[in-house]
Enzyme design. Structure first.
Site, PDB file in Angstrom:
ATOM      1  N   LYS A 194       0.842  -1.189   0.000  1.00  0.00           N
ATOM      2  CA  LYS A 194       0.000   0.000   0.000  1.00  0.00           C
ATOM      3  C   LYS A 194       0.878   1.240   0.000  1.00  0.00           C
ATOM      4  O   LYS A 194       1.191   1.817   1.033  1.00  0.00           O
ATOM      5  CB  LYS A 194      -0.944   0.009   1.205  1.00  0.00           C
ATOM      6  CG  LYS A 194      -2.132   0.960   0.998  1.00  0.00           C
ATOM      7  CD  LYS A 194      -2.988   0.535  -0.177  1.00  0.00           C
ATOM      8  CE  LYS A 194      -4.078   1.510  -0.491  1.00  0.00           C
ATOM      9  NZ  LYS A 194      -4.835   1.166  -1.679  1.00  0.00           N
ATOM     10  N   SER A 390      -8.224  -0.225  -5.714  1.00  0.00           N
ATOM     11  CA  SER A 390      -8.516   0.108  -4.321  1.00  0.00           C
ATOM     12  C   SER A 390     -10.023   0.328  -4.182  1.00  0.00           C
ATOM     13  O   SER A 390     -10.799  -0.597  -4.394  1.00  0.00           O
ATOM     14  CB  SER A 390      -7.695   1.316  -3.879  1.00  0.00           C
ATOM     15  OG  SER A 390      -7.493   1.251  -2.470  1.00  0.00           O
TER      16      SER A 390
END
Length: 591
Positions: A194, A390
């Site tokens: 991430k 995402s």
């Protein structure tokens, strides 16, 4: 003195009345002009050339506002054309007996890799009609050459240029800037991949981020050169050799290496077009632009069954709570659009076009709820654009089937939180300090002018972990995978479409057209009309905003910054981001 005030107020009143009159006259002219644009249908003459020049940004959906992109300072139009209309026009042109061929007049192509591939596929399909297609440019970028490689013949100006060097991803890091400002960015994330927060905490890519970005650029480049290789009969090894050595250093190199067929000036191109159109040298070429062709009727008169509809819901931009806009996914607006399609008995299937790097995790969950409800009642198909990652993947994962391009950027199943601490910045740079009077122990929780306590970080970490677990649960349910399987390909990792197919994140390669065709097939309908949602913003409201200056700052910045405008948007997003975020760390552009 009384006469002075009398004349002063009379002058002010006269100026006010004159201003009102001018505004209404101007608006009357604008409304009349806009109305004429909307009603201005055209008839395509016999033996007409379709002139394609993609010199404005290509968005997924053509703006309804006839003044979109219009520069009131120069009084010149610069309206973006939607992928939806480009695909419709190419399909229509293939069936139009009056359209004899296509002239690709290309320089730069302002679109992402998946969008360019969809247009390229539509051009390849057009060629099945047997009509000619030639391409010409003074300067070929990699994106424009990617499209031009579909043409029967590729020409370039004898003094022109071609850019062919492969792809690179250039990431910007702000750690040094933050250190100079004595600013501390407090970061909590789940997922070793991430990397949305890395620009604020590192000065270069982490090994995990470098791994995934290399996979992205390799995957996209591999798809591009595979397509070019097939069209130009040049091996993939040779294409890479040319890119590695920057071997196209002049127009003659492009011809010798098989990238271009001939070098010609514009007058020679016009002469060749006349030959292809079978007209005399002194005759004028009848041509129509792609934008103008949108106003031409379909050559084949169809009477679709209007009792059957396929809803196409456009979810474009970053995801936020609230209404949003045509360029921002507002949870309220998109949820309402999906709900409207679900409750419409005439809508037999729903296709949601997702082109989003993600955003608010909460807003994504609100939209996903409507996706799940709709998929229980009618087929729900996802069409991914350049990016559906995402939060963009979050809202897509519950669909019955997911279509994507081999070059789509998707995945990024991970979440993060980021809170700046400006205490030292304010103290050392401006001499400003803060003190607090609190009713409870943590009343100043998440203040940007003090560091988080260890306990507060623990609380936020709990939020992040809960959201990640929920994200994985949704993907596990939607994709029929175990929690462990999703977690293994999750951790915030971004996938290119070709790899996303291998790991089970998407079902099939294809664009918007393929998604709609599949939706019609599973709904069991042959004849139908498309219903595009959400309803676009009223063009005259947008015009009033432009005139009154509400949109002038953004328009000015976009014009002045050019391609760098996206950097401003990136920073602005993080400045306004609220709550836990499920957001892609970067945007990909090919040129």
């Amino acid at each position: 003195m009384k006469d002075f005030f009398k004349f002063m107020f009379a002058s002010m009143l006269g100026l006010f009345i004159m201003s009102v009159i001018v505004i209404f006259v101007f608006m009357g002219i604008v409304i009349s002009f806009a109305s004429s644009m909307e009603k201005d249908k055209i008839e395509v003459a016999e033996n007409t050339l379709l002139h394609i020049k993609l010199n404005t940004e290509i968005v997924d959906r053509t703006p309804a506002d006839p003044f979109s992109g219009f520069d009131f300072a120069t009084m010149e139009p610069n309206k973006s054309m939607g992928l939806n209309d480009i695909l419709k026009n190419l399909d229509k042109a293939a069936r139009d007996e009056n359209i004899m061929g296509i002239y690709l007049d290309l320089s730069g192509v302002y679109a992402g890799p998946a969008t360019i591939l969809e247009i390229r596929d539509a051009l390849v399909k057009f060629k099945e009609s047997g009509k000619f297609m030639i391409a010409y440019s003074e300067v070929y970028t990699q994106g424009s050459y990617y499209l031009a490689s579909t043409a029967d013949k590729i020409y370039m100006n004898p003094e022109g240029m071609m850019d062919f060097h492969g792809l690179s991803a250039e990431l910007m890091f702000f750690k040094g800037t933050l250190e100079k400002l004595d600013m501390d960015m407090q970061i909590i994330r789940h997922g070793k991949y991430k990397s949305a927060v890395e620009p604020f905490m590192l000065d270069k890519m982490s090994p995990e981020n470098r791994e995934q970005i290399m996979a992205l650029v390799d995957g996209i480049w591999g798809s591009i050169i595979q397509s070019i290789s097939g069209s130009r009969n040049v091996s993939i090894e040779e294409l890479n050799r040319v890119a590695d050595g920057l071997l196209i250093q002049n127009p003659e190199d492009a011809v010798e290496l098989g990238f271009v067929d001939e070098l010609k000036y514009k007058d020679q191109i016009l002469a060749e077009l006349k030959t292809l159109l079978n007209i005399e040298e002194d005759d004028k070429i009848k041509s129509v632009t792609l934008a103008k062709y949108s106003q031409a009727p379909d050559p084949i008169k169809k009477r679709p069954n209007r009792k059957n509809k396929i809803a196409v819901v456009y979810a474009l931009g970053e995801i936020v709570s609230g209404k949003g806009s045509d360029e921002i996914i507002g949870s309220e607006r998109i949820s309402k659009a999906i709900r409207k399609a679900r409750n419409d008995d005439k809508v037999k299937a729903i296709v949601m076009r997702v082109n989003s790097p993600g955003g608010s995790a909460l807003a994504s969950d609100v939209i996903l709820r409507e996706v799940k409800l709709a998929s229980q009642e009618k087929p729900f198909i996802i069409s991914m654009g350049d990016v559906a990652a995402s939060g963009g993947y979050y809202i897509a994962c519950a669909a019955d089937r997911i279509f994507a391009s081999p070059t789509t950027i998707t995945g990024s199943i991970g979440v993060l939180g980021m809170i700046p601490n400006l205490e030292e910045t304010m103290k050392d740079k401006l001499g400003i300090t803060f003190d607090y009077a609190m009713t409870n122990k943590n009343s100043n929780f998440m203040s940007t002018f003090r560091p988080l306590t260890g306990y507060q970080k623990k609380v936020i970490t709990g939020y992040i972990e809960d959201v990640y677990d929920t994200f994985v649960d949704h993907v596990s349910d939607g994709r029929d995978m175990t929690w462990a399987q999703v977690d293994e390909i999750g951790q915030g990792r971004v996938w290119v479409g070709s790899d996303a197919y291998d790991v089970g994140l998407i079902d099939e390669f294809g664009g918007l057209t393929a998604s709609i065709d599949y939706a019609a097939e599973v709904a069991g309908i042959d004849s139908y009309v498309l219903k595009e949602l959400p309803e676009q913003e009223d063009p005259f409201e947008e015009l009033f905003k432009e005139i009154m200056g509400q949109a002038s700052v953004e328009s000015y910045l976009k014009g002045e910054l050019g391609e760098n405008y996206r950097m401003y948007q990136y920073l602005k997003y993080w400045q306004n981001a609220k709550g836990v975020q499920a957001r892609l760390p970067y945007d990909i552009y090919i040129n």
